[in-house]
Design an enzyme around this catalytic site. Structure first.
Site, mmCIF file in Angstrom:
data_model
loop_
_atom_site.group_PDB
_atom_site.id
_atom_site.type_symbol
_atom_site.label_atom_id
_atom_site.label_comp_id
_atom_site.label_asym_id
_atom_site.label_seq_id
_atom_site.Cartn_x
_atom_site.Cartn_y
_atom_site.Cartn_z
ATOM 1 N N ARG A 130 0.846 -1.193 0.000
ATOM 2 C CA ARG A 130 0.000 0.000 0.000
ATOM 3 C C ARG A 130 0.886 1.249 0.000
ATOM 4 N NH1 ARG A 130 -5.178 1.663 -1.084
ATOM 5 N NH2 ARG A 130 -6.197 2.719 0.647
ATOM 6 N N THR A 407 -9.976 0.245 -9.880
ATOM 7 C CA THR A 407 -8.905 -0.528 -9.247
ATOM 8 C C THR A 407 -8.854 -1.769 -10.093
ATOM 9 O OG1 THR A 407 -9.355 0.361 -7.069
ATOM 10 C CG2 THR A 407 -8.413 -1.834 -7.099
ATOM 11 N N THR A 425 -4.081 -0.656 -7.238
ATOM 12 C CA THR A 425 -4.880 0.483 -7.679
ATOM 13 C C THR A 425 -4.105 1.786 -7.690
ATOM 14 O OG1 THR A 425 -7.001 1.607 -7.273
ATOM 15 C CG2 THR A 425 -5.700 1.080 -5.341
ATOM 16 N N ASN A 427 -6.260 4.222 -6.943
ATOM 17 C CA ASN A 427 -7.489 4.714 -6.323
ATOM 18 C C ASN A 427 -8.474 5.062 -7.436
ATOM 19 O OD1 ASN A 427 -9.314 5.240 -4.350
ATOM 20 N ND2 ASN A 427 -8.627 7.324 -3.968
ATOM 21 N N ASP A 449 -8.004 8.101 0.566
ATOM 22 C CA ASP A 449 -8.511 6.975 1.370
ATOM 23 C C ASP A 449 -8.289 7.192 2.864
ATOM 24 O OD1 ASP A 449 -9.727 5.465 -0.533
ATOM 25 O OD2 ASP A 449 -8.113 4.022 -0.794
ATOM 26 N N SER A 478 -7.764 0.687 3.407
ATOM 27 C CA SER A 478 -8.252 0.225 2.103
ATOM 28 C C SER A 478 -9.434 -0.724 2.288
ATOM 29 C CB SER A 478 -7.117 -0.520 1.399
ATOM 30 O OG SER A 478 -7.581 -1.152 0.241
ATOM 31 N N SER A 479 -10.139 -0.966 1.202
ATOM 32 C CA SER A 479 -11.185 -1.995 1.207
ATOM 33 C C SER A 479 -10.799 -3.190 0.337
ATOM 34 C CB SER A 479 -12.498 -1.417 0.665
ATOM 35 O OG SER A 479 -12.911 -0.336 1.439
ATOM 36 N N GLY A 499 -13.722 -1.716 -6.912
ATOM 37 C CA GLY A 499 -15.058 -1.219 -6.565
ATOM 38 C C GLY A 499 -15.086 -0.332 -5.337
HETATM 39 O O1 DON Z 1 -8.068 0.962 -1.356
HETATM 40 C C1 DON Z 1 -9.238 1.178 -1.581
HETATM 41 O O2 DON Z 1 -10.135 0.696 -0.947
HETATM 42 C C2 DON Z 1 -9.604 2.066 -2.761
HETATM 43 N N1 DON Z 1 -8.514 2.942 -3.034
HETATM 44 C C3 DON Z 1 -9.936 1.198 -3.913
HETATM 45 C C4 DON Z 1 -10.324 1.982 -5.116
HETATM 46 C C5 DON Z 1 -11.130 1.214 -6.065
HETATM 47 O O3 DON Z 1 -11.470 0.093 -5.871
HETATM 48 C C6 DON Z 1 -11.557 1.930 -7.272
HETATM 49 N N2 DON Z 1 -12.237 1.021 -8.167
HETATM 50 N N3 DON Z 1 -13.206 0.814 -8.603
#
Ligand code: DON
Length: 596
Positions: A130, A407, A425, A427, A449, A478-479, A499
């Site tokens: 990350r 992502t 990603t 982001n 984030d 993050s997710s 997502g």
């Molecule tokens: O880390 C995360 O949760 C976000 N930065 C992810 C971003 C993401 O999934 C964008 N895509 N659709």
């Protein structure tokens, strides 16, 4: 007795019988040859098995599989496997290839998470690569003087970028668990950047959608559009010479070229020109970290998934634990009763996320408590059977996913039984839409984030608090939920998705579809999904769930929001009885599962 089977058949019944026989033979003749060969009866190993009733058919292979969001990159991974590389070699090759062919999310200017299962050692590994906040970052850096949030600054400003982690993560995985050299696995990415590739539908559409913002950055404009400012048409060759230069530096000089050498110098020079915070010291201080995987136990399966600073694994396991005692199958797939339980468990998990989750190097994250069966039981007991709860402290009209960000996830399995699940990603699509001049590298906007101000939603409508405040060298929450489900300690299902905030719930439903509803790898992706994230207090339900079901949910008190976008883009692999079943999401143009 059914007249069709009456012994003394009348003329009319004889006719019906003939029609039935005719229909049956037409059906068996027309059924796709692939299915026709797949008896549900056969229990022999190495026999592809699907049900003759299946409406969605995965890609089937016997030696290995790569599923990613873009097909040239999937092919790069398969080529590596065919040339004797293992799943980690292939995953690293795909990671670099996507940075070229899928520049909206594939990256070397961003970061992510990789979960690996090694067959021989029966060992699972989580690599955290990350992004990290630069040392000059501070808690209030995205606030205006009056304390309000400057929404643009954390998303599109040069200061929106954290120190990129992808190169460190890929190199760490390769050096520790791969078998090939960095040069070998990066060569296909280099060729794709240097020689170019044919513009394809999804990228063309994505670049058209982002043209104004990308053209505002000189380097990005030059990289993605022609000299006269016009767009590349379908089939025209896009070459990325600056990106090829950066990749070559890394191929020759390893990760030091990126973090201490020529690439770092160009990134930092660009930061200085544009007013960014990333310094040479920040670049040199970046480390990818191995962290203990989260292991959930669910009805005899192990759920191997990502620990903090991603919240994905914690909440995936938390929600699965909460619903483990519920007989979801008998309630019915996507029935109101099942969706009600999903929503209420999701509501609890995202409420917890907003308070407890953050970078474990900076804050104590109660992982064991949140993923314990005991906590799951207590919180499950609070869910009423027949009515929805309200999310408390509702902030007005938080708008989740105002952007349409990106992502990307890829899954790899090899013939030895090794598996890699990787989500990474920038982001948003193209991150902050800024390219570091002379590098071809799109920079992330991962600083968004962080919880830029407690109680203020980020780009995904997610709320957070002190645990996820901005601090120097901290990693934003993050997710992302790269996950490997083990059955008898062997990879059975590799899954993950982009997502934003919806990643956790999208991955969850892929796992439930397989484990609870016995769906094949493709059907598990094709079925409609739902998402609830506590705030805003409304559920997104994809098309394909019936109006009656929605009406029942509304009757229980649930609020359904208009569907703003399709949920996620899963790239998965199932492995059963010696056969790989790959599936790229039906929602995603130009995604591909490729096996060999
Ligand atoms: O880390 C995360 O949760 C976000 N930065 C992810 C971003 C993401 O999934 C964008 N895509 N659709």
């Amino acid at each position: 007795m059914c007249s069709l089977f009456a012994v003394n058949t009348s003329k009319e019944n004889n006719m019906k019988l003939k029609v039935l026989v005719l229909i049956t033979s037409i059906v068996s003749f027309c059924v796709s040859p692939a299915i026709a060969q797949m008896g549900t009866e056969s229990s022999a190993a190495n026999t592809p098995r699907l049900n003759t009733t299946d409406r969605f058919i995965p890609v089937i292979a016997r030696n290995g599989m790569v599923t990613s969001r873009e097909k040239m990159a999937s092919q790069v991974g398969v080529d590596i496997l065919e040339n004797g590389g293992n799943a980690v070699d292939a995953a690293v090759a795909v990671g670099f290839a996507l940075a070229v062919t899928y520049p909206q999310a594939g990256n070397i200017g961003g970061g992510g998470f990789m979960v690996i299962h090694l067959a021989e050692e029966n060992k699972s590994i989580a690599i955290d690569y990350r992004e990290m906040a630069p040392s000059g970052a501070d808690r209030d850096m995205f606030l205006n003087e009056d304390g309000s949030v400057d929404d643009n600054r954390s998303k599109y400003d040069v200061k929106a970028s954290g120190v990129p982690g992808t190169v460190a993560g890929m190199v760490h995985a390769l050096e520790n668990y791969g078998t090939m050299s960095l040069k070998e696995v990066m060569q296909p990415a280099y060729d794709l950047a240097n020689d170019g590739f044919a513009m394809y539908n999804y990228l063309q559409s994505s670049l058209n959608g982002r043209k104004e913002r990308l053209m505002a950055n000189e380097a990005a404009g030059k990289a993605f559009y022609k000299a006269d400012g016009s767009s590349y048409n379908f089939g025209e060759i896009l070459k990325q010479k600056d990106l090829a230069w950066s990749l070559k530096q890394i191929m020759d000089g390893g990760k030091d070229a990126f973090y201490k050498g020529e690439v770092a110098k160009r990134i930092v020079a660009d930061q200085e020109t544009q007013g960014g915070l990333i310094t040479m010291e920040d670049m040199a201080a970046y480390v990818a970290v191995e962290r203990p995987v989260i292991v959930g136990e669910y009805k005899g399966h192990k759920i191997i998934t990502m620990p903090p600073p991603s919240s994905g694994g914690v909440h995936l396991v938390q929600i699965m634990n909460m619903l483990e005692e519920d007989d979801l199958k008998s309630k019915g797939h996507n029935s109101a009763a099942t969706l009600h339980l999903y929503i209420e468990a999701m509501r609890q998990a995202y409420a917890d996320r907003s308070k407890y989750l953050g970078d474990p190097d900076f804050t104590d994250v109660p992982v064991d408590e949140l993923t314990s069966k005991k906590y799951a039981k207590l919180t499950r007991a609070l869910i009423p059977t027949d009515k929805s709860r309200r999310s408390t402290d509702i902030a007005p009209a938080l708008n989740i996913l105002a952007e349409s960000p990106d992502t990307t996830h890829f899954s790899v399995m090899d013939s030895h039984g090794n598996a890699v699940s990787n989500t990474y990603t920038l982001n948003f699509s193209y991150g902050n839409h800024k390219m570091a001049a002379g590098t071809g590298i799109m920079m992330n906007n991962e600083m968004d984030d962080f919880s830029v101000k407690p109680g203020t939603a980020n780009g995904y409508g997610l709320l957070g608090g002190e645990a996820n405040s901005v601090q120097p060298r901290k990693r934003p929450l993050s997710s992302m939920t790269p996950t490997i489900v083990l059955k008898d300690d062997k990879p059975f299902f590799v899954t993950g998705s982009p997502g934003g905030s919806t990643i956790i719930t999208v991955v969850l439903q892929s796992v439930f579809n397989v484990l609870e509803f016995d769906m094949n790898a493709m059907a598990a992706l094709a079925e409609p999904r739902i998402h609830h994230q506590w705030m805003p207090d409304a559920v997104i339900i994809e098309d394909g769930v019936s109006k009656d079901t929605k009406d029942i949910l509304i009757g229980m008190g649930h609020t359904i929001m208009p569907m703003p976008f399709a949920l996620g883009s899963l790239s998965t692999i199932m492995y059963k009885d010696g056969i790989f079943y790959g599936a790229a999401d039906t929602r995603s143009m130009d995604a591909a599962a490729i096996g060999y």
